[in-house]
Design a protein around this motif. Sequence first.
Motif, PDB file in Angstrom:
ATOM      1  N   ARG A  95       0.749  -1.205  -0.041  1.00 16.36           N
ATOM      2  CA  ARG A  95      -0.030  -0.235  -0.080  1.00 16.36           C
ATOM      3  C   ARG A  95       1.053   1.299  -0.119  1.00 16.36           C
ATOM      4  NH1 ARG A  95      -5.594   1.680   3.113  1.00 16.36           N
ATOM      5  NH2 ARG A  95      -5.562   3.475   2.631  1.00 16.36           N
ATOM      6  N   GLN A  96       2.012   1.374   0.792  1.00 11.34           N
ATOM      7  CA  GLN A  96       2.820   2.589   0.727  1.00 11.34           C
ATOM      8  C   GLN A  96       3.577   2.477  -0.383  1.00 11.34           C
ATOM      9  OE1 GLN A  96       4.976   1.878   4.602  1.00 11.34           O
ATOM     10  NE2 GLN A  96       3.165   2.306   5.825  1.00 11.34           N
ATOM     11  N   TYR A  97       3.991   1.640  -1.135  1.00  4.85           N
ATOM     12  CA  TYR A  97       4.488   1.689  -2.427  1.00  4.85           C
ATOM     13  C   TYR A  97       3.632   2.264  -3.444  1.00  4.85           C
ATOM     14  CZ  TYR A  97       9.261  -0.428  -2.134  1.00  4.85           C
ATOM     15  OH  TYR A  97      10.411  -0.736  -1.985  1.00  4.85           O
ATOM     16  N   LEU A  98       2.501   2.451  -3.199  1.00  5.25           N
ATOM     17  CA  LEU A  98       1.492   3.032  -4.074  1.00  5.25           C
ATOM     18  C   LEU A  98       1.706   4.589  -4.145  1.00  5.25           C
ATOM     19  CD1 LEU A  98      -1.895   1.088  -3.539  1.00  5.25           C
ATOM     20  CD2 LEU A  98      -0.138   0.781  -5.339  1.00  5.25           C
ATOM     21  N   GLN A  99       2.234   5.219  -3.066  1.00  2.00           N
ATOM     22  CA  GLN A  99       2.830   6.596  -3.185  1.00  2.00           C
ATOM     23  C   GLN A  99       3.821   6.914  -4.020  1.00  2.00           C
ATOM     24  OE1 GLN A  99       1.252   8.794  -1.593  1.00  2.00           O
ATOM     25  NE2 GLN A  99      -0.172   8.187   0.122  1.00  2.00           N
ATOM     26  N   ARG A 100       3.812   7.851  -5.175  1.00  2.70           N
ATOM     27  CA  ARG A 100       4.955   7.975  -5.909  1.00  2.70           C
ATOM     28  C   ARG A 100       6.011   8.543  -5.187  1.00  2.70           C
ATOM     29  NH1 ARG A 100       2.638  11.824  -8.051  1.00  2.70           N
ATOM     30  NH2 ARG A 100       3.942  13.471  -7.438  1.00  2.70           N
ATOM     31  N   GLU A 101       6.024   9.116  -4.419  1.00  2.00           N
ATOM     32  CA  GLU A 101       7.039   9.678  -3.585  1.00  2.00           C
ATOM     33  C   GLU A 101       7.776   8.804  -2.702  1.00  2.00           C
ATOM     34  OE1 GLU A 101       3.906  13.146  -4.123  1.00  2.00           O
ATOM     35  OE2 GLU A 101       3.928  11.076  -3.669  1.00  2.00           O
ATOM     36  N   TYR A 102       7.154   7.941  -2.187  1.00  2.00           N
ATOM     37  CA  TYR A 102       7.640   6.751  -1.597  1.00  2.00           C
ATOM     38  C   TYR A 102       8.317   5.800  -2.520  1.00  2.00           C
ATOM     39  CZ  TYR A 102       7.568   2.605   1.689  1.00  2.00           C
ATOM     40  OH  TYR A 102       7.803   1.650   2.682  1.00  2.00           O
ATOM     41  N   ALA A 103       7.766   5.638  -3.628  1.00  2.00           N
ATOM     42  CA  ALA A 103       8.278   4.345  -4.429  1.00  2.00           C
ATOM     43  C   ALA A 103       9.522   4.865  -5.436  1.00  2.00           C
ATOM     44  CB  ALA A 103       7.464   3.999  -5.629  1.00  2.00           C
ATOM     45  N   GLU A 104       9.509   5.967  -5.625  1.00  2.00           N
ATOM     46  CA  GLU A 104      10.600   6.660  -6.298  1.00  2.00           C
ATOM     47  C   GLU A 104      11.766   7.293  -5.585  1.00  2.00           C
ATOM     48  OE1 GLU A 104       8.845   9.482  -9.016  1.00  2.00           O
ATOM     49  OE2 GLU A 104       7.441   7.708 -10.232  1.00  2.00           O
ATOM     50  N   ARG A 148      16.144  10.113   2.134  1.00  2.00           N
ATOM     51  CA  ARG A 148      14.713  10.305   2.916  1.00  2.00           C
ATOM     52  C   ARG A 148      13.688  10.504   2.104  1.00  2.00           C
ATOM     53  NH1 ARG A 148      15.756   9.175   8.479  1.00  2.00           N
ATOM     54  NH2 ARG A 148      17.893   9.823   8.706  1.00  2.00           N
ATOM     55  N   ILE A 149      12.586   9.760   2.512  1.00  2.00           N
ATOM     56  CA  ILE A 149      11.363   9.562   1.573  1.00  2.00           C
ATOM     57  C   ILE A 149      10.845  11.397   1.870  1.00  2.00           C
ATOM     58  CG2 ILE A 149       9.135   8.637   1.451  1.00  2.00           C
ATOM     59  CD1 ILE A 149      10.342   5.938   2.567  1.00  2.00           C
ATOM     60  N   GLY A 150      10.282  11.808   0.480  1.00  2.00           N
ATOM     61  CA  GLY A 150       9.961  13.316   0.465  1.00  2.00           C
ATOM     62  C   GLY A 150       8.542  13.388   1.129  1.00  2.00           C
ATOM     63  N   SER A 151       7.989  14.415   1.519  1.00  2.00           N
ATOM     64  CA  SER A 151       6.721  14.705   1.886  1.00  2.00           C
ATOM     65  C   SER A 151       5.643  14.948   0.775  1.00  2.00           C
ATOM     66  CB  SER A 151       6.660  16.116   2.407  1.00  2.00           C
ATOM     67  OG  SER A 151       5.517  16.463   2.751  1.00  2.00           O
ATOM     68  N   VAL A 152       4.269  14.399   1.393  1.00  3.05           N
ATOM     69  CA  VAL A 152       3.245  14.600   0.405  1.00  3.05           C
ATOM     70  C   VAL A 152       2.266  15.606   0.662  1.00  3.05           C
ATOM     71  CG1 VAL A 152       3.689  12.256  -0.548  1.00  3.05           C
ATOM     72  CG2 VAL A 152       1.965  12.689   1.564  1.00  3.05           C
ATOM     73  N   SER A 153       2.672  16.324   1.716  1.00  2.00           N
ATOM     74  CA  SER A 153       1.870  17.423   2.320  1.00  2.00           C
ATOM     75  C   SER A 153       1.228  18.422   1.332  1.00  2.00           C
ATOM     76  CB  SER A 153       2.524  18.120   3.235  1.00  2.00           C
ATOM     77  OG  SER A 153       3.587  18.932   3.069  1.00  2.00           O
ATOM     78  N   THR A 154       1.855  18.968   0.197  1.00  2.00           N
ATOM     79  CA  THR A 154       1.477  19.939  -0.808  1.00  2.00           C
ATOM     80  C   THR A 154       0.125  19.088  -1.423  1.00  2.00           C
ATOM     81  OG1 THR A 154       3.205  21.058  -0.766  1.00  2.00           O
ATOM     82  CG2 THR A 154       1.783  21.337  -2.456  1.00  2.00           C
TER      83      THR A 154
END
Length: 230
Positions: A192-201, A207-213
Amino acid sequence: MGNQLAPNESEDPVTSREQDAVRLLLLIHGAGERPNELDLADPSLTDAVGVVRTQVRLQKLDFWLRNPDYLADELLTDYERSREPGLLEWAGKILDSEEPEVRRYPMLRHHFGAYEPLDDALAVLRSAGLLVRKRRGNVSRVRQHDYYLMPAGAQVAAQIVHDAPEFSYYVKRVELVVALADGLGGTDLKKRQYLQREYAEAARGSRIGSVSTRARARLSELRAQSSDHG
């Protein structure tokens, strides 16, 4: 211990061993399942009151606890599926505040997803008799690590929140994390967490980047849709 941010060379906030120990204790206390009969038959686990099975699951739950922006975005994903108002409300509480900035402790992108060395923090809990770690497998291959909360650990977790009410933040967020992970094992959480682009890439070792914006923009769109249909 407190919640002081200590910037490292890349200006990412990091935590101390003591902060990690408190967070993990509250996580295991809130996320642990009831030990089974086989567990309790082990003389060292007779008094165990909870267990989080596998290091993968512990790391994945901790990822959402350390990254409120990702937690909120996943709440929005579940809201889109269920249209349960409470999910939108909780995501809003997180994203409308500075929580994604002041409570975020990024994790490293490892070979198999988000990972942060937790051995030192867990050793603090184990040496104090609050936690027991059990290796499952055989001499040639450890299949998994399970983490058992002992009565002293439950007592200390309750005492921490009583003495320092600011730590109730983690208690409330663990409840959200556990609800989000309901029925999912460590491998499923990783997928499930790998579905986040910022996480997977994210590059390995970074460090895994933020998705807050992105999450805040998504929240605004979903609120507008909710108002249109209200």
